[in-house]
Design an enzyme around this catalytic site. Sequence first.
Site, PDB file in Angstrom:
ATOM      1  N   SER A  77       2.381  23.364 -71.639  1.00 21.03           N
ATOM      2  CA  SER A  77       2.381  21.960 -72.074  1.00 21.03           C
ATOM      3  C   SER A  77       1.076  21.541 -72.755  1.00 21.03           C
ATOM      4  O   SER A  77       1.121  20.856 -73.782  1.00 21.03           O
ATOM      5  CB  SER A  77       2.700  21.043 -70.899  1.00 21.03           C
ATOM      6  N   LYS A  99       9.243  17.204 -59.298  1.00 22.96           N
ATOM      7  CA  LYS A  99      10.090  16.289 -60.075  1.00 22.96           C
ATOM      8  C   LYS A  99      10.880  15.306 -59.203  1.00 22.96           C
ATOM      9  O   LYS A  99      11.059  14.152 -59.568  1.00 22.96           O
ATOM     10  CB  LYS A  99      11.070  17.077 -60.946  1.00 22.96           C
TER      11      LYS A  99
END
Length: 273
Positions: free
Chosen positions: A16, A65
């Site tokens: 990322s 998450k």
Amino acid sequence: MDRYLVFGHPVRHSKSPFIHTLFARQTQQELEYGLAEPAVDEFAQALRTFFDQGGKGCNVTVPFKEQAFTLVDRLSPRAKRAGAVNTIKLTDDGVLLGDNTDGAGLVADLKSHGVTLADSRILLLGAGGAARGALAPLLAELPSELVIANRTHAKAQQLAAEFCDLGHVTAQTYEQLAGPFDLVINSTSASLQGELPPLAPALIHTDIAIYDMMYGASDTAFVGWAKQQGARQTMDGLGMLVEQAAEAFTVWRGIRPGTKQVLRELKRNLGVI
Ligand code: ATR
């Protein structure tokens, strides 16, 4: 400078920062993007500290998450559906908005490969978090049917029941599956252990599209197996990784970066090309 990062554990090998740094350069946005690897029971505190200290937004990956879903102030409709948050934005009025860009990233990548989803018969393997995140965006493309198959059948049945208001979704055991399917998406984590979901080889034909949400420097176990069965179009999850990042970048910055060049750079970085 505006600060962003990705929370995960482990996260050291995350691509990322690489992807978002290229997006920022391309769109001439001034920002920095880093990594954070809190202990599993310290994520909530680390998240709070990051935003208290002026952070603008973050990505969240495994295993945080579902926890992120419970920690934000507000959820986007697609995060609500997914039951998980992979993108958090601090809004101008100080609200932590939780979003989920994974499913949109999958659909964008499938389209960029020319895969037709409308009126198609899709087989989704797996019924975990990755499958849950993909379901609403896939069904929004109006496939004629979406079949979920999972090793633990009850979980597939549960997901099919939860999403049946959005389209024609059914759960079948691996043994029940009857083709032809136009597209098979592997959302299981089997490839991580070099394993295969127990799919009958007869379901693979030359014109089927195969997508593995996993990726690696070489073919995943599932992609390698599907090629051996004669599938001509096989894709791994690297494109999805870049597309979900582009969607997150758009949420944060209000500007959509191009993905083609960044995907090429990422492949070069990983030694795939
Ligand atoms: P994720 O968030 O990545 O989806 P998960 O929620 O742990 O991870 O789900 C993993 C999925 O991969 C599950 O659907 C799991 O099947 P079970 O529900 O039966 O556990 C599936 N899976 C993992 N290893 C597998 C294997 N070797 N063969 C088939 N399915 C597998």
